[in-house]
Scaffold this motif. Structure first.
Motif, PDB file in Angstrom:
ATOM      1  N   VAL A 689       0.899  -0.976  -0.015  1.00  0.00           N
ATOM      2  CA  VAL A 689      -0.013  -0.096   0.148  1.00  0.00           C
ATOM      3  C   VAL A 689       0.884   1.300   0.040  1.00  0.00           C
ATOM      4  O   VAL A 689       1.718   1.413   0.785  1.00  0.00           O
ATOM      5  CB  VAL A 689      -1.097  -0.119   1.272  1.00  0.00           C
ATOM      6  N   PRO A 690       0.668   1.930  -1.057  1.00  0.00           N
ATOM      7  CA  PRO A 690       1.671   3.262  -0.978  1.00  0.00           C
ATOM      8  C   PRO A 690       1.329   4.286   0.158  1.00  0.00           C
ATOM      9  O   PRO A 690       0.245   4.262   0.830  1.00  0.00           O
ATOM     10  CB  PRO A 690       1.147   3.901  -2.514  1.00  0.00           C
ATOM     11  N   GLY A 691       2.321   4.781   0.594  1.00  0.00           N
ATOM     12  CA  GLY A 691       2.214   5.773   1.745  1.00  0.00           C
ATOM     13  C   GLY A 691       2.139   4.937   3.210  1.00  0.00           C
ATOM     14  O   GLY A 691       1.917   5.586   4.055  1.00  0.00           O
ATOM     15  N   ALA A 692       2.428   3.601   3.192  1.00  0.00           N
ATOM     16  CA  ALA A 692       2.621   3.038   4.601  1.00  0.00           C
ATOM     17  C   ALA A 692       3.914   2.680   4.858  1.00  0.00           C
ATOM     18  O   ALA A 692       4.512   2.357   4.035  1.00  0.00           O
ATOM     19  CB  ALA A 692       1.585   1.854   4.379  1.00  0.00           C
ATOM     20  N   ARG A 693       4.226   3.125   6.070  1.00  0.00           N
ATOM     21  CA  ARG A 693       5.451   2.433   6.757  1.00  0.00           C
ATOM     22  C   ARG A 693       5.198   1.849   7.731  1.00  0.00           C
ATOM     23  O   ARG A 693       4.510   2.240   8.850  1.00  0.00           O
ATOM     24  CB  ARG A 693       6.284   3.778   6.996  1.00  0.00           C
ATOM     25  N   ILE A 694       5.742   0.506   7.910  1.00  0.00           N
ATOM     26  CA  ILE A 694       5.464  -0.102   9.012  1.00  0.00           C
ATOM     27  C   ILE A 694       6.423   0.093  10.357  1.00  0.00           C
ATOM     28  O   ILE A 694       7.572   0.096  10.000  1.00  0.00           O
ATOM     29  CB  ILE A 694       5.784  -1.871   8.662  1.00  0.00           C
ATOM     30  N   ILE A 695       5.799   0.629  11.454  1.00  0.00           N
ATOM     31  CA  ILE A 695       6.763   0.890  12.451  1.00  0.00           C
ATOM     32  C   ILE A 695       6.664  -0.067  13.525  1.00  0.00           C
ATOM     33  O   ILE A 695       7.682  -0.229  14.503  1.00  0.00           O
ATOM     34  CB  ILE A 695       6.313   2.210  13.032  1.00  0.00           C
ATOM     35  N   ASP A 696       5.850  -1.104  13.430  1.00  0.00           N
ATOM     36  CA  ASP A 696       5.871  -2.370  14.655  1.00  0.00           C
ATOM     37  C   ASP A 696       5.328  -3.470  14.071  1.00  0.00           C
ATOM     38  O   ASP A 696       4.244  -3.042  13.346  1.00  0.00           O
ATOM     39  CB  ASP A 696       5.580  -1.802  16.029  1.00  0.00           C
ATOM     40  N   GLN A 697       5.623  -4.561  14.220  1.00  0.00           N
ATOM     41  CA  GLN A 697       4.779  -5.626  13.894  1.00  0.00           C
ATOM     42  C   GLN A 697       5.104  -6.657  14.983  1.00  0.00           C
ATOM     43  O   GLN A 697       6.219  -7.089  15.270  1.00  0.00           O
ATOM     44  CB  GLN A 697       4.976  -6.191  12.647  1.00  0.00           C
ATOM     45  N   PHE A 698       4.062  -7.684  15.348  1.00  0.00           N
ATOM     46  CA  PHE A 698       4.311  -8.637  16.302  1.00  0.00           C
ATOM     47  C   PHE A 698       3.239  -9.546  16.227  1.00  0.00           C
ATOM     48  O   PHE A 698       2.208  -9.353  15.684  1.00  0.00           O
ATOM     49  CB  PHE A 698       4.556  -7.910  17.773  1.00  0.00           C
ATOM     50  N   TYR A 699       3.531 -10.652  16.994  1.00  0.00           N
ATOM     51  CA  TYR A 699       2.612 -11.618  17.214  1.00  0.00           C
ATOM     52  C   TYR A 699       2.338 -11.837  18.631  1.00  0.00           C
ATOM     53  O   TYR A 699       3.017 -11.903  19.456  1.00  0.00           O
ATOM     54  CB  TYR A 699       3.148 -13.101  16.588  1.00  0.00           C
ATOM     55  N   ASP A 700       0.911 -11.966  18.896  1.00  0.00           N
ATOM     56  CA  ASP A 700       0.701 -11.705  20.263  1.00  0.00           C
ATOM     57  C   ASP A 700      -0.969 -12.689  20.422  1.00  0.00           C
ATOM     58  O   ASP A 700      -1.598 -12.197  19.818  1.00  0.00           O
ATOM     59  CB  ASP A 700       0.557 -10.399  20.853  1.00  0.00           C
ATOM     60  N   LYS A 701      -0.902 -13.538  21.374  1.00  0.00           N
ATOM     61  CA  LYS A 701      -2.226 -14.211  21.560  1.00  0.00           C
ATOM     62  C   LYS A 701      -2.852 -14.613  20.224  1.00  0.00           C
ATOM     63  O   LYS A 701      -4.022 -14.347  19.899  1.00  0.00           O
ATOM     64  CB  LYS A 701      -3.063 -13.260  22.374  1.00  0.00           C
ATOM     65  N   SER A 702      -1.969 -15.383  19.503  1.00  0.00           N
ATOM     66  CA  SER A 702      -2.829 -15.922  18.175  1.00  0.00           C
ATOM     67  C   SER A 702      -2.953 -14.866  17.154  1.00  0.00           C
ATOM     68  O   SER A 702      -3.909 -15.275  16.254  1.00  0.00           O
ATOM     69  CB  SER A 702      -3.965 -16.867  18.686  1.00  0.00           C
ATOM     70  N   ASN A 703      -2.692 -13.775  17.387  1.00  0.00           N
ATOM     71  CA  ASN A 703      -2.984 -12.621  16.219  1.00  0.00           C
ATOM     72  C   ASN A 703      -1.586 -12.321  15.614  1.00  0.00           C
ATOM     73  O   ASN A 703      -0.627 -12.110  16.428  1.00  0.00           O
ATOM     74  CB  ASN A 703      -3.734 -11.592  17.032  1.00  0.00           C
ATOM     75  N   TRP A 704      -1.606 -11.973  14.346  1.00  0.00           N
ATOM     76  CA  TRP A 704      -0.685 -11.132  13.760  1.00  0.00           C
ATOM     77  C   TRP A 704      -1.085  -9.602  13.840  1.00  0.00           C
ATOM     78  O   TRP A 704      -2.229  -9.019  13.483  1.00  0.00           O
ATOM     79  CB  TRP A 704      -0.469 -11.337  12.333  1.00  0.00           C
ATOM     80  N   CYS A 705      -0.071  -8.711  14.184  1.00  0.00           N
ATOM     81  CA  CYS A 705      -0.500  -7.316  14.445  1.00  0.00           C
ATOM     82  C   CYS A 705       0.572  -6.268  13.635  1.00  0.00           C
ATOM     83  O   CYS A 705       1.725  -6.939  13.558  1.00  0.00           O
ATOM     84  CB  CYS A 705      -0.270  -6.915  15.888  1.00  0.00           C
ATOM     85  N   VAL A 706       0.270  -5.416  13.378  1.00  0.00           N
ATOM     86  CA  VAL A 706       1.000  -4.379  12.782  1.00  0.00           C
ATOM     87  C   VAL A 706       0.488  -2.836  13.038  1.00  0.00           C
ATOM     88  O   VAL A 706      -0.736  -2.590  12.981  1.00  0.00           O
ATOM     89  CB  VAL A 706       1.113  -4.800  11.074  1.00  0.00           C
ATOM     90  N   VAL A 707       1.560  -2.130  13.285  1.00  0.00           N
ATOM     91  CA  VAL A 707       1.442  -0.709  13.353  1.00  0.00           C
ATOM     92  C   VAL A 707       1.967   0.122  12.406  1.00  0.00           C
ATOM     93  O   VAL A 707       3.215  -0.055  11.855  1.00  0.00           O
ATOM     94  CB  VAL A 707       2.055  -0.178  14.916  1.00  0.00           C
ATOM     95  N   ILE A 708       0.929   0.938  11.436  1.00  0.00           N
ATOM     96  CA  ILE A 708       1.550   1.493  10.467  1.00  0.00           C
ATOM     97  C   ILE A 708       1.540   3.108  10.664  1.00  0.00           C
ATOM     98  O   ILE A 708       0.675   3.591  11.454  1.00  0.00           O
ATOM     99  CB  ILE A 708       0.638   1.196   9.196  1.00  0.00           C
ATOM    100  N   GLU A 709       2.572   3.866   9.870  1.00  0.00           N
ATOM    101  CA  GLU A 709       2.520   5.101  10.124  1.00  0.00           C
ATOM    102  C   GLU A 709       2.196   5.761   8.632  1.00  0.00           C
ATOM    103  O   GLU A 709       2.755   4.794   7.397  1.00  0.00           O
ATOM    104  CB  GLU A 709       3.780   5.686  10.394  1.00  0.00           C
ATOM    105  N   ARG A 710       1.307   6.552   8.510  1.00  0.00           N
ATOM    106  CA  ARG A 710       1.176   7.310   7.105  1.00  0.00           C
ATOM    107  C   ARG A 710       2.206   8.161   6.589  1.00  0.00           C
ATOM    108  O   ARG A 710       2.479   9.125   7.601  1.00  0.00           O
ATOM    109  CB  ARG A 710      -0.413   7.840   6.913  1.00  0.00           C
ATOM    110  N   LEU A 711       2.769   7.768   5.806  1.00  0.00           N
ATOM    111  CA  LEU A 711       4.000   8.828   5.156  1.00  0.00           C
ATOM    112  C   LEU A 711       3.377  10.012   4.831  1.00  0.00           C
ATOM    113  O   LEU A 711       2.267  10.200   3.814  1.00  0.00           O
ATOM    114  CB  LEU A 711       4.909   8.158   4.075  1.00  0.00           C
TER     115      LEU A 711
END
Lengths: 711, 122
Positions: A689-711
């Motif tokens: 996705v254009p304009g997305a920067r991943i600032i964190d990603q993790f696995y927790d409690k059977s979930n995949w998670c990602v924190v994105i910042e809009r550029l």
């Protein structure tokens, strides 16, 4: 060249002896009149021996007539009936009933999982079955006609032996010398004009040239047919040809050829092997044209699931049978089919994905391949047919709809680059989401809400990290458990389920009804957005990507987005066993992009190694499990009988087949659709996705998670 | 639905270029008092489309918001009170939101706007 047989229109097929045909019909009557009212015990249930056996990998479709099965099983004791499961058109499963339980036990002990000499050495899977009460019969079987005069579809003609075997061979040799375009399931060649699967039309300004010389004799012969010479709408000259090569077992999704693309008749020559073609017409307009074009479920495939025919499918079949008329025509090798008028404009045509076709009790094997030559005339003006409901000229919005899954997959896999795996965004909500996500949450909303209060620390951490005064959009907020979590921020929730949103507002939260794929917010207004356990309810990749794009759109530059989804890699492995994997057949029809993936794996790695033979069905089952990581599931939701909702919406859901009652658990059970994410999948989608920067990603409690910042 | 939400809502029907701000048809309003938080108001102020807020407030019979604003007003207690009231205390309970370009009505029932689009609008 076409010196062989003359036109033998509507010639009675001599494929089968008369006696055998009658036998077959009698068996069919016997098995359908008394409808098989059994259920196969669940895989997890303790088996209580009964006098009835569920026998898989055995039946007319694998070449064993019911009468032979009856004789074989009679060696253990008196057999009262041999029936085919209601709603099951596979023809490879039967129920065998004995008078005595001990005979059934003996038969199972002797033959379960072992080659049976009496039945061509087949290895059967045998389980005890229990009679089921009050299961009305389902007419899943589609009558197969061999003569167009009997089928009763105006505008349909079939000429058998239209060309000689020698001419057939010449045509095949000619096309095999040309370049095939490989699609997901089949190979094609286009002449005259290219058929564009994305638009289901041709580009009239891009003429490829004239039709090849090799088909000239066919064209001359076709031109003399009365359907052509007396046509109401001219079909000549035929200037577009699509040659399709279907490997054994591959069919064609139900569709009507785009009205605005071609005029007059559609003419199709079947070479190299036979198949049946099913025709479907909706009785009333309960299904919108949108659904017809993109989501006509494949009834036969639905009943092919490993678990046999469940109540849900039977209900679906029953409902769809009520909605449409279904008839099939046997297309022998070297026959010519003409679809004109109503047959061309108003009936969907469809080739089931079978290796064996059941022609009213006679099993006909498809050849290693079938090659069809479809001749059409490119239309010059708009279509003015008398079937406006199916006509994209008369209803322009029909032309903007997504193509059928079948063709979509095809066009996709033909390109080489990885991003093309992402399907073009389909703005129309797929049926599977409407039925197995939206309807279910609407029905279980209060109970869902009553059990969904635990706040997930990782989400809380994210929300509490936001600056005071931030505006946070919760897209797919459910019962709103995160709304207001950080009291210094302003939350606006939305969800597609009105009953869930109502619960939010009752709690004093600001929430509205909206689709996460079309957020009703102006661009860049929010400081942050969250999507908690939402994306896994979207049934194809294009839609998941679109949801991510929307989350990014509504936050301003430097705004943050948190996305969490269920992982395939569940911490509690036992959970997976409680979910129902969608079979590849389901996925093919409904969860489009995964279907492609499955097909690709199958064709590259193992398809070649499958031997035709007695254990073919069993091998296929194993393959399904081993080849791809299962990501598509139905996850049950148990709504206890004591809940108030059981009386209202759930009674209707049970009646319509959306939910079923489980008396042992004392609950109404709903299935929710999930696409569980594999490691790296969420990251991959976000990265595209254009304009997305991943600032964190993790696995927790059977979930995949990602924190994105809009550029 | 409060006017803070109205200020962020936009009609995103396919092809619509000017779906903002949505018009309001109110058949029932409710006022729910809430604590005034000057810090929050100062924070949210720059994000708001003031004209949209003022016009929306006006259409609900709230006439205390000035036509022109500047950040210094956020120090004025009376202004903050009126701003807070219009933005966060008045709830549209029943009515509709109307797309300025197409006239499409999005119903508001029990305080909940239904912003779902039809299949031919996406």
């Amino acid at each position: 060249m076409l010196s062989g047989a003359g036109i033998s229109k509507r010639k009675e097929l001599e494929l089968f002896g008369r006696e055998r045909m009658q036998d077959g019909q009698e068996e069919r009557r016997r098995s359908s009149s008394s409808s098989s009212c059994f259920v196969k015990p669940s895989r997890f249930a303790m088996e209580e021996p009964t006098a009835h056996l569920y026998v898989a990998n055995c039946g007319p479709a694998v070449g064993i007539p019911i009468s032979v099965i009856r004789d074989a099983f009679s060696m253990f004791g008196r057999v009262t009936s041999v029936l085919q499961p209601a709603g099951d058109s596979s023809g490879s499963r039967v129920y065998v009933s004995y008078v005595n339980v001990s005979d059934a036990i003996a038969a199972r002990q002797a033959w379960n999982g072992r080659p049976c000499d009496l039945l061509q050495g087949r290895v059967m899977l045998i389980q005890h079955a229990v009679p089921q009460q009050q299961q009305p019969p389902v007419e899943a079987q589609v009558p197969v006609f061999t003569l167009t005069k009997d089928i009763g579809i105006p505008g349909l003609s079939l000429y058998t032996d239209f060309i000689s075997p020698e001419d057939e061979q010449e045509l095949l040799t000619a096309v095999d010398a040309e370049q095939w375009t490989t699609l997901a399931k089949r190979r094609v060649q286009h002449y005259g004009y290219e058929f564009l699967y994305k638009t289901r039309n041709v580009d009239k300004n891009q003429k490829l040239g004239v039709l090849p010389l090799s088909v000239e004799p066919v064209l001359s012969k076709v031109a003399l047919l009365s359907e052509m010479t007396h046509a109401k709408e001219p079909s000549l000259p035929l200037d577009q040809l699509t040659v399709n090569e279907y490997p054994r077992g591959v069919g064609l999704s139900p569709h009507i050829d785009t009205h605005s693309a071609f005029e007059g008749s559609i003419i199709s020559l079947s070479l190299a092997g036979p198949c049946i073609m099913e025709f479907r017409k909706y009785k009333k307009k309960t299904v919108t044209p949108v659904d017809e074009i993109s989501h006509v479920p494949d009834l036969q495939e639905m009943s092919h699931q490993e678990d046999g025919v469940n109540d849900q499918e039977v209900a679906n079949l029953r409902q769809l049978n009520m909605e449409m008329e279904r008839k099939a025509l046997f297309l022998p090798q070297r026959s010519l089919l003409i679809m004109s008028e109503e047959a061309r404009y108003a009936w969907h045509h469809y080739i089931p994905h079978h290796k064996l076709d059941d022609i009213n009790g006679q099993i006909v094997s498809r050849g290693p391949r079938r090659v069809s030559f479809t001749f059409r005339k490119v239309r010059s003006g708009p279509c003015t047919c008398i079937f406006p409901e199916q006509c994209d000229s008369q209803q322009p919005h029909l032309s903007t709809l997504c193509p059928s899954n079948d063709d979509n997959n095809s066009s996709e896999s033909s390109s080489k680059t990885v991003p093309s795996l992402v399907k073009p965004f389909n703005s129309v909500t797929p049926e599977i989401e409407k039925t197995y996500v939206h309807k279910v949450y609407d029905a279980i909303a209060p109970h869902f809400s009553a059990t969904r209060f635990a706040k997930w620390p990782k989400v809380a951490l994210f929300l509490n990290s936001l600056e005071a005064g931030s505006v946070i959009a919760d897209a797919g907020c459910g019962n709103g458990k995160y709304l207001g979590l950080n009291p210094k921020c302003l939350f606006v929730g939305c969800d597609i389920s009105p009953p869930l949103v109502e619960i939010c507002t009752q709690q004093g939260h600001e929430a509205l009804v909206a689709d996460a794929l079309h957020l009703p917010y102006r661009t860049g207004f929010c400081d942050a957005a969250i999507s908690i356990a939402v994306l896994h309810h979207l049934s194809n990749e294009g839609r998941r990507v679109r949801a991510i794009e929307e989350l990014l759109r509504v936050v301003h530059k430097k705004g943050k987005v948190l996305i969490t989804v269920w992982a395939v890699e569940q911490e509690d492995k036992n959970l997976l066993s409680k979910w129902t994997p969608l079979t590849c057949k389901y996925m093919d029809e409904w969860v489009d992009d995964v279907g492609t993936k499955f097909k690709r794996n199958l064709s590259t790695s193992s398809l070649g190694s499958i031997k035709e033979g007695s254990n073919e069905d069993l091998k296929e089952l194993t393959l399904e499990k081993d080849l791809v990581e299962q990501q598509e599931y139905f996850v049950p939701w148990h709504l206890p009988y004591h809940r108030a909702e059981v009386g209202g919406a759930s009674a209707a859901a049970v009646a319509s087949g959306l939910a079923k009652k489980d008396d042992t658990k004392r609950a109404v059970v709903y299935n929710r659709y999930y696409h569980c994410f594999v490691q790296g999948e969420l990251e991959r989608l976000v990265s595209g996705v254009p304009g997305a920067r991943i600032i964190d990603q993790f696995y927790d409690k059977s979930n995949w998670c990602v924190v994105i910042e809009r550029l | 639905m409060r006017l803070i939400t109205h200020n962020m809502l936009s009609c995103n029907i396919k092809g619509v270029t000017n779906g903002y701000p949505l018009g309001i048809e109110a058949s029932r309003l409710e006022t729910k008092e809430s604590e005034l938080n000057p810090e929050f108001l100062r924070k949210i102020f720059p994000k708001l489309e003031w004209k949209a807020l003022r016009d929306a407030a006006h259409s609900l019979g709230l006439n205390d918001l000035p036509e022109h604003v500047e950040p210094s007003m956020l120090e004025d207690a009376d202004f903050l009170k009126n701003f807070h009231h219009a933005l966060l205390e008045v709830h549209l309970e029943e009515g509709a939101l109307i797309c300025p370009e197409t006239g499409r009505r999005f119903p508001v029932t029990k305080g909940v706007p239904n912003m779902l689009l039809n299949e031919d609008e996406v």
